[in-house]
Write an enzyme that holds these catalytic residues in place. Structure first.
Site, short mmCIF file in Angstrom:
data_model
loop_
_atom_site.label_atom_id
_atom_site.label_comp_id
_atom_site.label_asym_id
_atom_site.label_seq_id
_atom_site.Cartn_x
_atom_site.Cartn_y
_atom_site.Cartn_z
N HIS A 300 0.83 -1.20 0.00
CA HIS A 300 0.00 0.00 0.00
C HIS A 300 0.87 1.25 0.00
O HIS A 300 1.98 1.27 0.56
CB HIS A 300 -0.93 0.01 1.21
N SER A 301 0.38 2.30 -0.63
CA SER A 301 1.08 3.58 -0.64
C SER A 301 1.27 4.07 0.79
O SER A 301 0.42 3.88 1.66
CB SER A 301 0.28 4.62 -1.41
#
Length: 666
Positions: A300-301
């Protein structure tokens, strides 16, 4: 959830091959042989995932990307890990100590972090050297300061490669004017850590091309007849006996799905493209949850922006919305009362929330779990709440089927929207609440409307403001100890406060996304058998939502009005992923359901058993054969091999359960 339409072209070809001029025995043999071929082909699609996994084992073992010999590293007492390189700072300046600071280019408006001190050079030509590891995931920004005067000497930006060996030479130069030079030298080339991913992609693409070519050959009458003759010449008696007393029936895996078969597993309005889309999102979710080879773009970012891992959950929510409308329409058509259906909706939502709390709190090896530490939000919890709100909303305003244009085979322009004006009004009110709370709610110690990650972001001004109003509401209503303790923002932004990406405020926008999925379901049902109208509407929605995203983000990751952010589930994140979702349906619907060019395999099978696959992959994540001890734990290729094999096994499990007609429904 929707319904598949049997490809009539295949039926016609089967009838022509066994036409009036054919002898009865030959007709039986041809039909049986064709059925065997279709069954084998369907099984081949399902087993393609395992073939990919097996190929990846061999390919990954041959591909570079593991930990190389680290002679210099050992001498400098620096043990490199995955996504790290060795950096040697050579200080040739006499009488000057240096301090080196570092930050990632992806860390927006971040403070520099201390990296290493380098003592002054003792003699001319004999530099003082300090060794340190640096991240190779993104471009790095190095700032070298004079320790005593605390002023910048030089600044470098560079993308280091994994397990590479680099030197920065800091020295005084005299070209008429006294200057300080900082030169970067590559001592040892890095490994290509992305090569295993490229090999996996090429192998997967080759399998798709090979199977597609085989399907094309089998669709040709001459080739199919030739194969049938070859089979019949060896097994004529067995084939005839196997067909006597039982009518020929299309193999479900071939794409010739009969309507009766669909009613065994759910709604008569069930479409393969919807289950295929759900399965695609689910398999990507399994892969990234298992680690995705430990590549940053499968995680995930850290805050703003999108990675592969950020795509899958919203798509799952979107397709859940489509399924809500299609299955509810089917149930009401069969005479189920709204009150009884409301009870089913409430019970299913309750089960999803309970299963979710069970999954996100695994503490089997750490002793009894304290109630004071139970994490409350989670993926299934959010799905349960979203499902309940959207399903009840649709149930309240559901119209009798006699008034529905499904039965009329024609639908007025925008009927799919105008019939839903009460639901749209409710969704707009919900979104107004999200905007109001996000930008107007006062948060102690934080600027109003703050959307940042806190920590060292925004130059460290708001270290405890992670998520702004979203984080504040969760901490106020649920408490820090009941939230996720390791948010993705901690990686780059070094946040210290708990933050849950499946928190309360973000659930509002997940409801919005599910309702957009409902809109897709209405298009599929209202304009059934009107392919052109369906594709036009999918295209229009794709462009409208895309334009909204452009306006909200200003085509910028960080300088946006409302940035795309998975942790916040921002409205721009919802519109962007919904635009992608409509585009995927725009491709899948004609290819899978209308033309029958693809059966949806292997994604179709996990899509038919999504709850079982999701819960199973979470519960058995740490068990063999989904995980085993790696020879080199700092190797991308070994992690990638393990994660692909584990994902492929869940595809195989879903295929076996499908063949045995075992479906876990709650």
């Amino acid at each position: 959830m929707t319904g598949a339409r049997p490809p009539t072209a295949k039926k016609r070809r089967a009838e022509e091959r066994g036409g009036a001029g054919a002898a009865p025995g030959r007709k039986l043999r041809l039909e049986s042989a064709a059925g065997d071929m279709r069954g084998a082909l369907g099984a081949g699609w399902a087993l393609a995932a395992l073939l990919l996994a097996a190929s990846m084992v061999s390919a990954a073992l041959l591909a570079p990307g593991g930990s190389p010999e680290q002679d210099l590293d050992k001498k400098r007492h620096v043990e490199l890990k995955m996504d790290q390189a060795l950096l040697l700072i050579h200080n040739e300046r006499l009488g000057t100590n240096l301090t080196v600071y570092w930050k990632s280019e992806r860390c927006y408006r971040c403070l520099f972090q201390f990296l290493v001190n380098v003592s002054q050079s003792g003699k001319p030509g004999k530099p003082s050297i300090a060794a340190v590891s640096v991240s190779t995931q993104h471009r790095s920004v190095l700032q070298i300061n004079d320790t005593l005067e605390e002023k910048e000497v030089c600044r470098l930006e560079y993308k280091f490669g994994e397990f590479g060996n680099y030197s920065v030479l800091v020295k005084d130069t005299y070209n008429g004017v006294s200057e300080i030079a900082c030169d970067l030298v590559v001592n040892k080339n890095p490994v290509d850590s992305d090569l295993p991913v490229s090999i996996a992609f090429l192998i997967g693409l080759s399998l798709v091309i090979a199977i597609s070519f085989l399907r094309l050959l089998l669709s040709l009458d001459d080739f199919s007849n030739w194969i049938s003759k070859a089979i019949n010449s060896r097994e004529t008696d067995r084939l005839i006996n196997s067909e006597l007393g039982s009518p020929s029936r299309a193999d479900p895996l071939s794409g010739d799905i009969q309507p009766e078969m669909w009613r065994q597993v759910g709604s008569p309005y069930r479409l393969r493209c919807v289950d295929t889309f759900r399965g695609l999102a689910l398999i990507l979710m399994v892969f990234v949850n298992y680690g995705g080879g430990k590549y940053w773009y499968f995680k995930h970012s850290s805050w703003n922006g999108l990675t592969v891992a950020d795509l899958v959950f919203p798509w799952f929510v979107f397709i859940m919305g489509s399924s809500i409308f299609l299955s509810m329409t089917s149930i009401l058509q069969r005479g189920c009362s709204k009150f009884k259906l409301l009870g089913k909706i409430a019970w299913r939502s309750f089960l999803l929330i309970c299963i979710g709390i069970f999954i996100v709190n695994p503490n089997y090896c750490l002793g009894p779990l304290s109630w004071d530490k139970v994490r409350i939000p989670g993926v299934l919890q959010r799905l349960g709440v979203t499902y309940f709100v959207v399903a009840v909303l649709e149930l309240l305003f559901a119209k009798p089927m006699l008034e529905n244009c499904v039965l009329e085979r024609s639908c007025p322009f925008l009927r799919d929207i105008t019939d839903s004006w009460p639901q749209w009004l409710f969704i707009l009110i919900l979104e107004s609440i999200w905007l109001g709370l996000t930008f107007l709610l006062p948060v102690p110690g934080c600027p109003t409307g703050y959307l940042g990650p806190g920590g060292i972001g925004d130059f460290g001004k708001y270290p405890n403001c992670t998520g702004g109003a979203a984080g504040y509401i969760d901490r106020l209503l649920l408490g820090d100890d009941h939230l996720y303790q390791h948010p993705s923002s901690a990686v780059l932004y070094h946040t210290k406060v708990a933050y849950d990406p499946e928190g309360i405020l973000g659930t509002i926008n997940s409801i919005v996304m599910a309702f957009l999925g409902v809109q897709a379901g209405k298009i599929l049902l209202y304009y059934k058998d009107q392919t052109k109208d369906i594709l036009i509407r999918f295209t229009v929605w794709c462009f409208i939502l895309g334009l909204i995203s452009v306006a909200l983000t200003k085509v910028s990751e960080n300088e946006a009005f409302i940035p795309i952010n998975k942790n916040l589930w921002s409205i721009s994140y919802v519109t962007t992923l919904s635009s992608f979702a409509f585009f995927i349906l725009l491709v899948l619907y004609p290819v899978v359901d209308m033309r029958g060019l693809w059966t949806g395999a292997p994604f179709f099978y996990p899509g038919m058993n999504s709850i079982l696959v999701y819960v199973g992959h979470e519960v058995f994540e740490d068990y063999f054969p989904f995980q085993w001890k790696l020879k080199d734990n700092q190797s991308h290729k070994e992690h990638l091999t393990q994660n692909i094999v584990a994902t492929a096994l869940w595809v195989l499990i879903a295929y076996i359960l499908y063949k045995k007609k075992i479906f876990w429904k709650i």
